[in-house]
Design an enzyme around this catalytic site. Structure first.
Site, PDB file in Angstrom:
ATOM      1  N   SER A  32      60.347 -21.635  14.464  1.00 46.94           N
ATOM      2  CA  SER A  32      59.916 -20.613  13.518  1.00 46.94           C
ATOM      3  C   SER A  32      59.190 -21.324  12.396  1.00 46.94           C
ATOM      4  O   SER A  32      59.644 -22.341  11.913  1.00 46.94           O
ATOM      5  CB  SER A  32      61.111 -19.872  12.928  1.00 46.94           C
ATOM      6  OG  SER A  32      61.992 -19.495  13.943  1.00 46.94           O
ATOM      7  N   HIS A  64      60.258 -15.809  19.583  1.00 48.30           N
ATOM      8  CA  HIS A  64      59.936 -17.119  20.152  1.00 48.30           C
ATOM      9  C   HIS A  64      59.213 -16.921  21.491  1.00 48.30           C
ATOM     10  O   HIS A  64      59.676 -16.170  22.338  1.00 48.30           O
ATOM     11  CB  HIS A  64      61.202 -17.946  20.384  1.00 48.30           C
ATOM     12  CG  HIS A  64      61.893 -18.363  19.119  1.00 48.30           C
ATOM     13  ND1 HIS A  64      61.572 -19.525  18.461  1.00 48.30           N
ATOM     14  CD2 HIS A  64      62.856 -17.780  18.390  1.00 48.30           C
ATOM     15  CE1 HIS A  64      62.335 -19.630  17.383  1.00 48.30           C
ATOM     16  NE2 HIS A  64      63.119 -18.588  17.310  1.00 48.30           N
ATOM     17  N   HIS A  89      67.460 -23.090  22.357  1.00 47.85           N
ATOM     18  CA  HIS A  89      68.597 -23.193  21.431  1.00 47.85           C
ATOM     19  C   HIS A  89      69.883 -23.371  22.236  1.00 47.85           C
ATOM     20  O   HIS A  89      70.113 -22.626  23.196  1.00 47.85           O
ATOM     21  CB  HIS A  89      68.696 -21.933  20.574  1.00 47.85           C
ATOM     22  CG  HIS A  89      67.569 -21.759  19.620  1.00 47.85           C
ATOM     23  ND1 HIS A  89      66.421 -21.065  19.939  1.00 47.85           N
ATOM     24  CD2 HIS A  89      67.389 -22.212  18.349  1.00 47.85           C
ATOM     25  CE1 HIS A  89      65.594 -21.090  18.907  1.00 47.85           C
ATOM     26  NE2 HIS A  89      66.151 -21.779  17.930  1.00 47.85           N
ATOM     27  N   TYR A 122      72.802 -22.406  21.706  1.00 40.98           N
ATOM     28  CA  TYR A 122      73.641 -21.203  21.822  1.00 40.98           C
ATOM     29  C   TYR A 122      73.167 -20.255  22.931  1.00 40.98           C
ATOM     30  O   TYR A 122      73.927 -19.426  23.421  1.00 40.98           O
ATOM     31  CB  TYR A 122      73.746 -20.452  20.478  1.00 40.98           C
ATOM     32  CG  TYR A 122      72.413 -19.959  19.933  1.00 40.98           C
ATOM     33  CD1 TYR A 122      71.800 -18.823  20.441  1.00 40.98           C
ATOM     34  CD2 TYR A 122      71.775 -20.657  18.913  1.00 40.98           C
ATOM     35  CE1 TYR A 122      70.569 -18.387  19.953  1.00 40.98           C
ATOM     36  CE2 TYR A 122      70.554 -20.235  18.425  1.00 40.98           C
ATOM     37  CZ  TYR A 122      69.960 -19.088  18.953  1.00 40.98           C
ATOM     38  OH  TYR A 122      68.749 -18.679  18.476  1.00 40.98           O
ATOM     39  N   GLU A 123      71.906 -20.376  23.341  1.00 47.81           N
ATOM     40  CA  GLU A 123      71.393 -19.530  24.430  1.00 47.81           C
ATOM     41  C   GLU A 123      71.774 -20.090  25.777  1.00 47.81           C
ATOM     42  O   GLU A 123      71.648 -19.415  26.793  1.00 47.81           O
ATOM     43  CB  GLU A 123      69.858 -19.556  24.460  1.00 47.81           C
ATOM     44  CG  GLU A 123      69.120 -18.900  23.395  1.00 47.81           C
ATOM     45  CD  GLU A 123      67.631 -19.152  23.658  1.00 47.81           C
ATOM     46  OE1 GLU A 123      67.029 -18.322  24.363  1.00 47.81           O
ATOM     47  OE2 GLU A 123      67.105 -20.175  23.186  1.00 47.81           O
ATOM     48  N   ALA A 148      63.477 -22.746  11.222  1.00 46.41           N
ATOM     49  CA  ALA A 148      63.792 -21.822  10.136  1.00 46.41           C
ATOM     50  C   ALA A 148      65.192 -22.182   9.671  1.00 46.41           C
ATOM     51  O   ALA A 148      66.060 -22.458  10.492  1.00 46.41           O
ATOM     52  CB  ALA A 148      63.758 -20.396  10.637  1.00 46.41           C
ATOM     53  N   MET A 184      70.086 -23.913  13.333  1.00 42.63           N
ATOM     54  CA  MET A 184      70.768 -23.954  14.640  1.00 42.63           C
ATOM     55  C   MET A 184      69.984 -24.738  15.688  1.00 42.63           C
ATOM     56  O   MET A 184      70.145 -24.515  16.892  1.00 42.63           O
ATOM     57  CB  MET A 184      70.976 -22.522  15.161  1.00 42.63           C
ATOM     58  CG  MET A 184      71.756 -21.619  14.225  1.00 42.63           C
ATOM     59  SD  MET A 184      71.840 -19.946  14.830  1.00 42.63           S
ATOM     60  CE  MET A 184      72.464 -19.082  13.370  1.00 42.63           C
ATOM     61  N   SER A 185      69.132 -25.649  15.240  1.00 42.57           N
ATOM     62  CA  SER A 185      68.303 -26.366  16.230  1.00 42.57           C
ATOM     63  C   SER A 185      67.991 -27.785  15.742  1.00 42.57           C
ATOM     64  O   SER A 185      68.619 -28.291  14.821  1.00 42.57           O
ATOM     65  CB  SER A 185      66.996 -25.597  16.459  1.00 42.57           C
ATOM     66  OG  SER A 185      66.202 -25.623  15.286  1.00 42.57           O
ATOM     67  N   ASN A 222      65.760 -17.989   4.039  1.00 41.65           N
ATOM     68  CA  ASN A 222      66.754 -17.211   3.287  1.00 41.65           C
ATOM     69  C   ASN A 222      67.670 -18.189   2.556  1.00 41.65           C
ATOM     70  O   ASN A 222      67.653 -19.381   2.842  1.00 41.65           O
ATOM     71  CB  ASN A 222      67.570 -16.327   4.240  1.00 41.65           C
ATOM     72  CG  ASN A 222      68.177 -17.136   5.367  1.00 41.65           C
ATOM     73  OD1 ASN A 222      67.476 -17.527   6.301  1.00 41.65           O
ATOM     74  ND2 ASN A 222      69.450 -17.432   5.257  1.00 41.65           N
ATOM     75  N   HIS A 254      68.167 -11.419  11.251  1.00 38.81           N
ATOM     76  CA  HIS A 254      67.169 -12.151  12.031  1.00 38.81           C
ATOM     77  C   HIS A 254      65.774 -11.620  11.704  1.00 38.81           C
ATOM     78  O   HIS A 254      64.806 -12.375  11.682  1.00 38.81           O
ATOM     79  CB  HIS A 254      67.482 -12.014  13.523  1.00 38.81           C
ATOM     80  CG  HIS A 254      66.601 -12.847  14.421  1.00 38.81           C
ATOM     81  ND1 HIS A 254      66.444 -14.208  14.246  1.00 38.81           N
ATOM     82  CD2 HIS A 254      65.827 -12.517  15.470  1.00 38.81           C
ATOM     83  CE1 HIS A 254      65.607 -14.673  15.172  1.00 38.81           C
ATOM     84  NE2 HIS A 254      65.208 -13.662  15.919  1.00 38.81           N
TER      85      HIS A 254
HETATM   86 CL1  6GU Z   1      71.939 -19.127   6.705  1.00 39.69          CL
HETATM   87  N1  6GU Z   1      72.258 -20.424   8.972  1.00 39.69           N
HETATM   88  C1  6GU Z   1      71.850 -20.913  10.142  1.00 39.69           C
HETATM   89  N2  6GU Z   1      72.765 -21.566  10.876  1.00 39.69           N
HETATM   90  N3  6GU Z   1      70.610 -20.796  10.609  1.00 39.69           N
HETATM   91  C2  6GU Z   1      69.732 -20.154   9.845  1.00 39.69           C
HETATM   92  C3  6GU Z   1      70.073 -19.603   8.615  1.00 39.69           C
HETATM   93  C4  6GU Z   1      71.391 -19.763   8.194  1.00 39.69           C
HETATM   94  N4  6GU Z   1      68.974 -19.024   8.100  1.00 39.69           N
HETATM   95  C5  6GU Z   1      67.987 -19.203   8.985  1.00 39.69           C
HETATM   96  N5  6GU Z   1      68.431 -19.890  10.049  1.00 39.69           N
END
Ligand code: 6GU
Length: 285
Positions: free
Chosen positions: A35, A66, A88, A90-91, A119, A220-221, A244, A258
């Protein structure tokens, strides 16, 4: 196809070369368009697009926002391969060797430098949404808990059994990014990225934990890909697009959605992609 089998990986490389041609498949620079870097894949010159669905052993991506393509061509005078869409953990049931297969494939295609983006939620209070943070180090939380692409029996052709991740984010590449950012009057932060397994976002207490241990941004990546890149000797430049602000206060109800993450990634993605293009122009590989 077994992602842990070196010969299976070579068979994937052979299939790619056969489909796009040996010359087209050769690349010195690899880009994982997370992202925030989505648009850069669309600016590749003389692009040859190979969908993941045509690559044996490649999983398909299902995450909204994606894509799933390998894009070959030129950027800033360099031969590049872009991964539009990453895998990812988790997928894919935390199968990290599977998720990092594209990095090993890129290495076989000749890649010496890899640029990755993601991201991320901002933890450091200086970060605002839309900011870019250069990654100077990481905390690979799944990796510390045994979810590493390097666990299992290791064919020495993949690289060392014990891989150093000191200087994982190449100092010279970071300096180049800082110089380019400065010349373009960009605000560019540098910090520590922490990868959690996801896909659930973190609780406020978990965010506090990460803040306490020195993390600046959270996603997460990336860390699994960088770990494999280092095993095969690829230099890495990584950055996070802050989409964020991670919530640290249990009394505050903050929904991370998301959709919000995708929306900011889209807005800031153009700027981030231009920045990376400028870096690529000046890159010497
Ligand atoms: Cl707050 N946490 C995680 N794990 N991944 C994110 C996120 C937060 N914001 C965008 N990707």
């Amino acid at each position: 196809i077994d992602p842990r089998n070196f010969d299976d990986m070579l068979a994937i490389v052979a299939s790619i070369k056969e489909q796009v041609g040996e010359e087209t498949a050769r690349a010195e620079l690899g880009i994982i368009c997370g992202s925030g870097l989505g648009p850069i894949g669309d600016t590749v010159q003389n692009a040859t697009i190979l969908p993941y669905s045509k690559i044996p052993g490649f999983p398909t991506t299902h995450v909204v926002g994606h894509k799933g393509n390998m894009v070959f061509g030129q950027l800033g005078g360099k031969k590049v391969v872009c991964l539009q869409g990453r895998f990812h953990p988790y997928e894919h049931s935390m199968d990290l060797a599977l998720c990092t297969l594209p990095v090993r494939v890129m290495h076989q295609l000749g890649v010496k430098v890899m640029i990755v983006s993601n991201a991320a939620g901002g933890i450091n209070t200086v970060l605002r949404h839309g900011d870019l943070m250069l990654i100077k180090d990481h905390i690979f939380l799944p990796g510390l808990a045994g979810f590493s692409p390097l666990v299992g029996c290791n064919d020495p052709r993949f690289g060392a059994r014990f891989v150093s991740v000191h200087d994982a984010y190449d100092k010279q590449l970071r300096q180049l990014a800082i110089d380019v950012g400065r010349r373009n009057n960009m605000t560019l932060y540098e910090g520590v990225y922490v990868m959690s397994g996801g896909p659930q976002y973190e609780s406020p207490a978990e965010v506090s934990l990460f803040k306490t241990v020195g993390a600046d941004a959270l996603g997460m990546s990336t860390c699994h890909e960088v770990t494999v890149a280092r095993q095969c000797g690829i230099k890495v430049l990584g950055f996070s697009l802050i989409t964020n602000i991670a919530n640290l206060d249990a009394d505050q109800s903050v929904e991370v959605s998301h959709e919000e993450v995708l929306d900011i990634a889209k807005q800031a993605g153009e700027r981030a992609s231009r920045f990376v293009s400028d870096i690529i122009q000046e890159l010497t590989i």
